[in-house]
Write a protein that holds these residues in place. Structure first.
Motif, PDB file in Angstrom:
ATOM      1  N   PRO A 194       5.731  52.681  63.648  1.00 28.30           N
ATOM      2  CA  PRO A 194       4.293  52.350  63.245  1.00 28.30           C
ATOM      3  C   PRO A 194       3.374  52.047  64.353  1.00 28.30           C
ATOM      4  N   ASN A 195       2.216  51.454  64.105  1.00 27.57           N
ATOM      5  CA  ASN A 195       1.101  51.244  65.375  1.00 27.57           C
ATOM      6  C   ASN A 195       1.337  49.622  65.751  1.00 27.57           C
ATOM      7  N   TYR A 196       2.069  49.480  66.788  1.00 21.26           N
ATOM      8  CA  TYR A 196       2.186  48.134  67.352  1.00 21.26           C
ATOM      9  C   TYR A 196       0.868  47.604  68.425  1.00 21.26           C
ATOM     10  N   LEU A 197       0.133  48.729  68.664  1.00 18.83           N
ATOM     11  CA  LEU A 197      -0.740  48.490  69.718  1.00 18.83           C
ATOM     12  C   LEU A 197      -1.830  47.327  69.244  1.00 18.83           C
ATOM     13  N   PHE A 198      -1.937  47.242  68.115  1.00 19.41           N
ATOM     14  CA  PHE A 198      -2.965  46.252  67.335  1.00 19.41           C
ATOM     15  C   PHE A 198      -2.123  45.345  66.736  1.00 19.41           C
ATOM     16  N   PHE A 199      -2.802  43.992  66.366  1.00 17.09           N
ATOM     17  CA  PHE A 199      -2.198  42.962  65.759  1.00 17.09           C
ATOM     18  C   PHE A 199      -3.262  42.412  64.614  1.00 17.09           C
ATOM     19  N   PRO A 200      -2.710  42.370  63.504  1.00 22.60           N
ATOM     20  CA  PRO A 200      -1.325  42.676  63.190  1.00 22.60           C
ATOM     21  C   PRO A 200      -0.850  44.270  63.098  1.00 22.60           C
ATOM     22  N   PRO A 201       0.465  44.474  63.163  1.00 28.43           N
ATOM     23  CA  PRO A 201       0.836  45.978  63.270  1.00 28.43           C
ATOM     24  C   PRO A 201       0.053  46.828  61.953  1.00 28.43           C
ATOM     25  N   VAL A 202      -0.325  47.967  62.379  1.00 29.03           N
ATOM     26  CA  VAL A 202      -0.682  49.086  61.244  1.00 29.03           C
ATOM     27  C   VAL A 202       0.111  49.782  60.720  1.00 29.03           C
ATOM     28  N   ASP A 203       0.485  50.031  59.462  1.00 32.39           N
ATOM     29  CA  ASP A 203       1.239  51.171  59.184  1.00 32.39           C
ATOM     30  C   ASP A 203       0.707  52.379  59.423  1.00 32.39           C
ATOM     31  N   GLN A 204       0.752  53.098  60.504  1.00 38.83           N
ATOM     32  CA  GLN A 204       0.401  54.296  60.952  1.00 38.83           C
ATOM     33  C   GLN A 204       0.772  54.810  62.135  1.00 38.83           C
ATOM     34  N   ALA A 205       1.067  56.308  62.315  1.00 38.26           N
ATOM     35  CA  ALA A 205       1.591  56.771  63.378  1.00 38.26           C
ATOM     36  C   ALA A 205       0.502  57.103  64.311  1.00 38.26           C
TER      37      ALA A 205
END
Length: 460
Positions: A320-331
């Protein structure tokens, strides 16, 4: 860098051309020896061969020569690998993870609860990265120079081995020639001994000689027959050694075409080999190339004291997308380009002694090169002097043969007329035989020295 790659490709094309030429020559020679049983072995297991043909065949078919050629090809492949190391390093990869439930503990390990990993229990990535070395203190160039020297050394070693085998083949061929000449002389001596025994038998029956002369003539004949048997055995042994050098079946019997009396080169024609020894000798060239190889290693060691600069880039697809906080359920996909500059500070003190040792080894190899050059120069001069001596010995022995032949005829006539002793006749016979052998030995020795000069000077 581009120039180095084009240089590598051009050398590769040249190597392929040389390899094809060697392969063609090998096929031709093998075809001749495969064809020979049809045209030659049908009547007699002998193969007539000149000295030049024996040398040429051994230089292409000998197992030691083939081994050095294989090593040369292996070093050439290593060299290509070093040049390809200058190209970008490209990696690609993918991964997938399935995470278990997340267990959380409170109050030590007494209270726990389980939750799902956020934002998802799944994780995956797919990416590609590129690394290209821009500058590494000259290490890559030093490695290329080192590998070039290794290839030159392998080529020189192949040529040196080929020349050495050629010299051994020439020496063995000349030994075989000497033995065939000896066999011919012994057969002549056998005829003389048989005729002498027949004459002495007649004289003994007429009571003109004693029993002692008859017995001595019989013993002499037996000794000649033993010498003939020994010479025949020596011919078989020498032939087998020559077969091994030429890498042909032991059943093949080589019958030399060239004789010991073939034309010898004038001594003045060998002077260029003596004067150019330091440029043409394989041994001198190898020691010189060893110096260049060590100098390339010095450059590689020195490069450790310099910084390195690399270009690198990567691009990937992640979930998933760990570049944002909180992590986003997306590619998501993302890439970057950048430069990386590195400098090993510890090389200031760790590389110092390595550099000193590498430089000292250059001086050591330079000294060995000078010593080897001196030894080779002295060696070939001694062979040059010995060759002149051998030519003079041939002239002296030619006169000795004529004199011994006339002397034998005189003593034989005197003995038949009871004017000399049998001892005198046998001495005259041995002197005639010895003088003929000395002439053949002088002739083959001169040729052996000639081929030794060719090999030592790198022209065989």
């Amino acid at each position: 860098m581009t120039r180095s790659i084009f240089y590598s490709l051009s050398l590769h094309i040249k190597e392929q051309a040389v390899h094809q030429k060697k392969l063609f020559s090998s096929v031709i020679w093998q075809f001749l020896f495969l064809l020979f049983p049809i045209i030659g072995f049908a009547q007699e297991e002998k193969y007539k061969l000149t000295l030049a043909e024996a040398i040429q065949f051994a230089k292409t078919q000998n197992k030691s020569v083939q081994a050095t050629q294989i090593e040369e090809s292996a070093v050439a492949a290593d060299r290509k690998d070093v040049y390809k190391a200058a190209l970008p390093v490209i990696n690609t990869g993918t991964s997938y993870q399935r995470f278990s439930g997340l267990t959380l503990f409170t109050d030590g390990l007494s209270n726990s609860r389980t939750e799902q990993r956020k934002p998802s229990s799944n994780s995956a990535n797919l990416g590609i990265d590129v690394l290209f070395n821009i500058y590494s203190g000259g290490k890559q160039k030093a490695l290329q120079e080192e590998q070039n020297s290794r290839l030159k050394l392998a080529t020189l070693n192949s040529l040196d081995t080929s020349g050495n085998i050629a010299f051994q083949t020439a020496s063995q061929y000349l030994d075989l020639v000497k033995l065939y000449e000896l066999k011919k002389f012994i057969l002549d001596q056998l005829k003389r001994s048989q005729a002498r025994l027949s004459n002495i038998n007649s004289l003994y029956k007429n009571q003109k000689v004693t029993k002692s002369d008859l017995l001595r003539a019989q013993v002499t004949l037996s000794n000649v027959e033993l010498s003939l048997q020994q010479t025949q055995n020596d011919i078989s042994i020498a032939n087998e050694k020559l077969d091994i050098l030429m890498n042909i079946p032991d059943s093949v019997i080589i019958s030399p075409i060239d004789s010991a009396g073939i034309t010898k080169p004038e001594i003045k024609s060998l002077l260029p080999f003596v004067e150019g020894i330091e440029r043409s000798s394989f041994g001198v060239q190898k020691t010189a190339e060893n110096v260049e190889l060590q100098r390339a290693r010095v450059k590689a060691v020195r490069s450790n004291n310099l910084p390195s600069l690399s270009f690198y880039s990567a691009y990937g697809l992640n979930y998933p997308n760990y570049l944002f906080f909180p992590p986003v359920d997306q590619a998501y996909s993302i890439g970057f380009v950048g430069l990386k500059l590195q400098y090993n500070i510890s090389s200031i003190y760790q590389n110092k002694d390595k550099l000193v040792a590498a430089k000292l080894r250059v001086k050591e190899l330079e000294t060995e090169h000078e010593a080897h050059s001196d030894n080779i120069r002295a060696e070939i001069k001694s062979y040059y002097i010995k060759y002149g001596e051998a030519l003079n010995r041939i002239s002296v022995n030619e006169e000795a043969v004529e004199q011994a032949k006339v002397n034998y005829g005189i003593v034989n006539s005197r003995y038949l007329n009871q004017l000399s002793l049998l001892t005198d006749l046998l001495d005259a016979d041995n002197l005639y035989q010895e003088s003929r052998l000395n002439l053949v030995k002088a002739q083959t020795d001169a040729l052996t020295i000639y081929y030794h000069i060719l090999y030592t000077s790198g022209n065989l």
